[in-house]
Scaffold this active site. Structure first.
Site, PDB file in Angstrom:
ATOM      1  N   GLU A  76       0.848  -1.179   0.000  1.00 55.97           N
ATOM      2  CA  GLU A  76       0.000   0.000   0.000  1.00 55.97           C
ATOM      3  C   GLU A  76       0.890   1.238   0.000  1.00 55.97           C
ATOM      4  O   GLU A  76       1.989   1.233   0.560  1.00 55.97           O
ATOM      5  CB  GLU A  76      -0.850  -0.032   1.275  1.00 55.97           C
ATOM      6  N   LYS A 127      -9.683   0.632  -1.671  1.00 60.67           N
ATOM      7  CA  LYS A 127      -9.775   0.148  -0.291  1.00 60.67           C
ATOM      8  C   LYS A 127     -11.151   0.439   0.308  1.00 60.67           C
ATOM      9  O   LYS A 127     -11.606   1.579   0.319  1.00 60.67           O
ATOM     10  CB  LYS A 127      -8.676   0.820   0.533  1.00 60.67           C
ATOM     11  N   CYS A 163      -4.463  -3.518   3.686  1.00 62.50           N
ATOM     12  CA  CYS A 163      -4.119  -3.129   5.052  1.00 62.50           C
ATOM     13  C   CYS A 163      -5.263  -3.348   6.049  1.00 62.50           C
ATOM     14  O   CYS A 163      -5.512  -4.466   6.473  1.00 62.50           O
ATOM     15  CB  CYS A 163      -3.633  -1.684   5.068  1.00 62.50           C
TER      16      CYS A 163
END
Length: 264
Positions: A40, A106, A142
């Site tokens: 990321e 995300k 993440c």
């Protein structure tokens, strides 16, 4: 299928970071990797003002990643930032290479441990998978690792591998949480999880923005039975390993948690 995880420390300069992508992809491709995953925020590290560096998926940064993938023959997955309609950005994974062109925004934003990602980042809403050499791969980023339903959705979509690029926040107990969560998601969905984090800036003496999640390292490849097959320490490194997609079916026969679900 041979894959590579490039655990690196990126800075605020997208051009410099692109040079790292080029170097690492060539090394991985030379070692036979068909897929090279970067963390990321590969485009620019957290702690950088994101709106000025964000580019659309047809912008120069993503275009150059496509060229790197084309030159090496490997599929590249890298974290970048794209403009959002409301003035924020989206935290995007670009997946590009021979036969592959997709992107994941995300879904779960890191509004935790005193950091408010949603102040500058707009959430995505779409589950994304892609196929490489007959292997279906899901994308997550993440903080997504704390939400098992996303990884089960990958499995329901036919994925046998979830890629998890991250820039994990440091702090007391955070490494334990990272390692536990990555293994748990593999067990939840009985699939491979390849988690590639930013390296710990302290391991190389690189400056890190105070309070920003800039990575702790400890990238890992976890099998569908929850066992760690390969891992890196805190410092930068290139992990190259082979995964066996057929192992997923064997584990699911032995422990059919997906088939045995009673709740949505």
């Amino acid at each position: 299928m041979r894959i590579a995880l490039s655990q690196l420390t990126t800075g605020p300069d997208p051009a410099r970071n692109l040079g790292l992508v080029r170097e690492q992809t060539r090394l991985a491709a030379d070692a036979g990797a068909r897929l090279v995953a970067f963390p990321e925020a590969t485009m620019a590290c957290f702690g950088t003002r994101l709106a000025p560096v964000a580019e659309p998926l047809d912008g120069p940064w993503a275009t150059e990643v496509r060229q790197i993938a084309k030159e090496t023959g490997a599929v590249v997955v890298a974290g970048m930032f794209t403009p959002a309609a409301d003035g924020r950005v989206t935290n995007t994974l670009l997946a590009t290479g021979p036969g592959v062109e997709t992107a994941y925004d995300k879904i779960h934003l890191y509004d935790a441990f005193g950091f408010t990602e949603s102040a500058t980042v707009a959430p995505g809403s779409r589950i994304v998978t892609f196929d490489l050499e007959g292997v279906r791969i899901g994308l997550a980023t993440c903080y997504d690792v704390r939400f098992p339903e996303l990884f089960r959705a990958h499995a329901d979509a036919g994925a046998v591998l979830s890629l998890l690029p991250a820039s994990w926040g440091a702090g007391e107990g955070k490494r334990d949480q990272w390692e536990l969560l990555v293994r748990a998601r593999a067990l939840d969905a009985t699939l491979w999880v390849a988690a590639v984090d930013q390296a710990d800036p302290a391991a190389t003496g690189a400056p890190a923005a105070p309070g920003a999640p800039t990575g702790i390292g400890h990238s890992a490849v976890v099998g569908p039975d929850g066992t760690v097959r390969e891992r890196l320490p805190a410092a930068p490194g290139l992990l190259i390993t082979d995964i066996d997609p057929d192992e997923v079916a064997a584990v699911r026969r032995a422990v059919p948690v997906l088939a045995n679900r009673r709740l949505p």
